[in-house]
Design an enzyme around this catalytic site. Sequence first.
Site, PDB file in Angstrom:
ATOM      1  N   THR A  76       0.846  -1.196   0.000  1.00 31.79           N
ATOM      2  CA  THR A  76       0.000   0.000   0.000  1.00 31.79           C
ATOM      3  C   THR A  76       0.880   1.245   0.000  1.00 31.79           C
ATOM      4  O   THR A  76       0.648   2.188  -0.767  1.00 31.79           O
ATOM      5  CB  THR A  76      -0.942  -0.010   1.228  1.00 31.79           C
ATOM      6  OG1 THR A  76      -1.783  -1.167   1.135  1.00 31.79           O
ATOM      7  CG2 THR A  76      -1.797   1.238   1.298  1.00 31.79           C
ATOM      8  N   ASN A 154      -6.105  -9.336  -8.087  1.00 33.77           N
ATOM      9  CA  ASN A 154      -6.303 -10.060  -6.835  1.00 33.77           C
ATOM     10  C   ASN A 154      -7.662 -10.731  -6.721  1.00 33.77           C
ATOM     11  O   ASN A 154      -7.834 -11.670  -5.966  1.00 33.77           O
ATOM     12  CB  ASN A 154      -6.090  -9.118  -5.644  1.00 33.77           C
ATOM     13  CG  ASN A 154      -6.794  -7.802  -5.797  1.00 33.77           C
ATOM     14  OD1 ASN A 154      -6.575  -7.075  -6.758  1.00 33.77           O
ATOM     15  ND2 ASN A 154      -7.674  -7.478  -4.872  1.00 33.77           N
ATOM     16  N   GLN A 182       0.336  -9.521  -6.725  1.00 35.27           N
ATOM     17  CA  GLN A 182      -0.293 -10.836  -6.922  1.00 35.27           C
ATOM     18  C   GLN A 182       0.389 -11.636  -8.026  1.00 35.27           C
ATOM     19  O   GLN A 182      -0.072 -12.720  -8.373  1.00 35.27           O
ATOM     20  CB  GLN A 182      -1.789 -10.669  -7.238  1.00 35.27           C
ATOM     21  CG  GLN A 182      -2.593 -10.046  -6.115  1.00 35.27           C
ATOM     22  CD  GLN A 182      -2.780 -10.971  -4.906  1.00 35.27           C
ATOM     23  OE1 GLN A 182      -2.449 -12.147  -4.944  1.00 35.27           O
ATOM     24  NE2 GLN A 182      -3.311 -10.421  -3.824  1.00 35.27           N
ATOM     25  N   SER A 202       4.663  -7.171  -2.018  1.00 35.17           N
ATOM     26  CA  SER A 202       4.310  -7.322  -0.606  1.00 35.17           C
ATOM     27  C   SER A 202       4.763  -8.698  -0.113  1.00 35.17           C
ATOM     28  O   SER A 202       4.479  -9.720  -0.751  1.00 35.17           O
ATOM     29  CB  SER A 202       2.792  -7.189  -0.446  1.00 35.17           C
ATOM     30  OG  SER A 202       2.442  -7.359   0.900  1.00 35.17           O
ATOM     31  N   CYS A 328     -17.189  -7.242   2.081  1.00 36.82           N
ATOM     32  CA  CYS A 328     -18.058  -7.747   3.140  1.00 36.82           C
ATOM     33  C   CYS A 328     -17.458  -7.535   4.518  1.00 36.82           C
ATOM     34  O   CYS A 328     -18.160  -7.452   5.486  1.00 36.82           O
ATOM     35  CB  CYS A 328     -18.340  -9.214   2.939  1.00 36.82           C
ATOM     36  SG  CYS A 328     -16.865 -10.184   2.978  1.00 36.82           S
TER      37      CYS A 328
HETATM   38  N1  PLP Z   1      -2.018  -4.646  -4.309  1.00 32.17           N
HETATM   39  C1  PLP Z   1      -2.667  -5.805  -4.472  1.00 32.17           C
HETATM   40  C2  PLP Z   1      -2.947  -6.294  -5.858  1.00 32.17           C
HETATM   41  C3  PLP Z   1      -3.075  -6.556  -3.370  1.00 32.17           C
HETATM   42  O1  PLP Z   1      -3.722  -7.699  -3.546  1.00 32.17           O
HETATM   43  C4  PLP Z   1      -2.805  -6.050  -2.085  1.00 32.17           C
HETATM   44  C5  PLP Z   1      -3.278  -6.763  -0.884  1.00 32.17           C
HETATM   45  O2  PLP Z   1      -4.358  -7.341  -0.858  1.00 32.17           O
HETATM   46  C6  PLP Z   1      -2.118  -4.832  -1.961  1.00 32.17           C
HETATM   47  C7  PLP Z   1      -1.739  -4.158  -3.089  1.00 32.17           C
HETATM   48  C8  PLP Z   1      -1.804  -4.236  -0.615  1.00 32.17           C
HETATM   49  O3  PLP Z   1      -0.743  -4.958  -0.014  1.00 32.17           O
HETATM   50  P1  PLP Z   1      -0.320  -4.687   1.493  1.00 32.17           P
HETATM   51  O4  PLP Z   1      -1.209  -5.519   2.335  1.00 32.17           O
HETATM   52  O5  PLP Z   1       1.120  -5.136   1.582  1.00 32.17           O
HETATM   53  O6  PLP Z   1      -0.443  -3.242   1.754  1.00 32.17           O
END
Ligand code: PLP
Length: 501
Positions: A76, A154, A182, A202, A328
Amino acid sequence: MFRFRRTVYCDNNATTQVSKKAQKAVAGLLGRCYANPSSPYRMAHEAAGILADARACLAKAVNAPPESIIFTSCATESNNSLRAIAPLLPPDKRAIIHSPLEHPAMLETLFHLERQGFSLIALKPDRQGRIGPEELERAWREDVGLAVCMAANNESGTLYDVKAMTAIAHARGALFFSDMVQALGKIPVDLLDSGVDYASFSAHKIHGPKGVGALYVREGAPFAPFMLGGHQEEGRRAGTEGLHNIAGFAAAAEDVPLLLAGAGDLCRRRDALIAALRKLAPDCVVNSPPAPECQPGTLSVTFPGKANAVLMGQLDYYGISVAAGSACNTGEDTPSHVLTAMGLSPEEARSTLRISLAHDFSDKDLRYVIAIFSDVLSGAGDTVTAVQPSRLTPEMLFAPDVFIIDLRRSLKTDYALKPLPNSRSFPFFSIGKHLDEIPRDKHILVTCEVGYDAPIIAYYLRRKGYRRLSFLTWGLLGWKLVRPELYARFAGGDGHAQGDG
Ligand code: PLP
C-alpha cells in the site's frame, strides 16, 4: 450428514501462511541483531550487511539490480509512492491512464491525485477482467504521462501483459507503474525484461511476514520520496528499516522458484475444482479467464441467486476460508468495484466467491472442498435458518424465547439509530469473547447492517455449539426497504422513542 471437519485455507490472495523459513529468519533476527543498520559502529555493520543481502535476494527473485529495490512498510505504501512521483510529470503530461481493476491501495492513490488536478482515464476490461495492450493504445491521449496496470488481479486472477503495455507507454514518452503484488510467486517476474519504471511487492502474499513491502524504481526513472525524514534507503524512503521483517521477506523471496515450480499442480487442482463446481451448480459462472491468462490458484465464481455472505458463513462452518468478491468485511453494502467494472451486476457481485489456493492445497483438501460445496449448494448443509426481511415482525422481535444479536457497526456512532428491542449489540470481530452473554436455551436471531456480517456470525455460533440459529437476510437496511414503518419504529432513523415494549 456428518463429516470430519478439516481446516482448509482458500484465501491466499488476502494473505498467505508464513513459511517456516521466513518465521525462522524473523525470529532469528529479533533475538540477535537489533542495531540500527544506519548507525556507524561495528554492531550496526552486521545489520547493514543483512539488509544488503536481503535486498540482493529480493532483487534476484524479480530480476532487478539490488539498488533499484526500496523496502517499504507494505505494498500500500509502495503504491502511495505515486503521490510523490506524479508531481514530477511535465505540466503537459498530467493525465494518468489506468486499469479500473486496481487494488484500492492504487485506486485510492489515483483518486487522490485526481483531486490534486491530475486527470484519470480508465481502461475498459472485458467480462473476465482482461485488458489487452490494444485497449491501452485505443484509450491513449496526448497528455498521458503515466500508465498504471497491475500484473495480476487479486480478485479474478487475470494476468496482464505489462511488458507490451510498458513498450506502448515508453514509445509515447510516458512512464509505467505496475502493482505486481499478486504476480510474484505465481508467474515469473522479470523487471528488467518487462521494462516497467515502477513496481510494488508485498511480503505477506508470498509466505513472508506482514508489514513489509518493496518498491522497484528503474534506474533513471524520475523519483521523489513519499516518506520524508531520515536518509534510510539511500534517501528514498525515510524510517528505520524493519530488519527482521525484511529478512523474512528475503527468506520468502528465496523460495519464489519453488512456488513457481508448483504452479502446474496448483492450476490442475483449480481446474478440477472448476469442473466439480460446474457439475454441482451448472448455472455458476466462472469469472476468471482460463490458464494461461490467469494466475494458477485463483478462481472467481458467481452462484446466481446465492448470497456470497451466506455461502461464506456455511463454508466457514466447515472450516473452509474463502473470500466474497465484495467489501463484506467492512460492513458496507458496496459490491466489488473489480467485479462491477468487469460487467457483473451488483447482485451478481454479491453472489460471487473468490477462492485462492496456495501450493499447500492438497488433493485431499480438494476432495473435502468439493464434498462441502456439494452439501452447501444442495442445501444439505443448511443448519441455520435464513429469515427474509418481510418476516421480521414485532411478534418475532418481542418473542420471549428469541434473543436478538444486533451487529450494526454504526450503532455506536450514528445516534439516529437505536438497538432492536430484545437485542444485544456485539462487536463483529470479538463476539467470541462474549459467548457467555449469549443464552444457549433461546432461539438466536442475528441481524446486521446490510446482510454480510449476520450469516458469518450465525455459522460461527453454530460452530460454537448453538443449536437454534437464524440470521436476517439483506440486513436491517433490507428490512427498512420492505417494512419502513417497522424499521423507523424499532431500528432507528426517525428519532422516535422505541415502542411496543
Ligand atoms: N495490491 C494488491 C494487488 C493486493 O492484492 C494487495 C493486498 O491485498 C495490496 C496491493 C496491498 O498490499 P499490502 O497488504 O502489503 O499493503
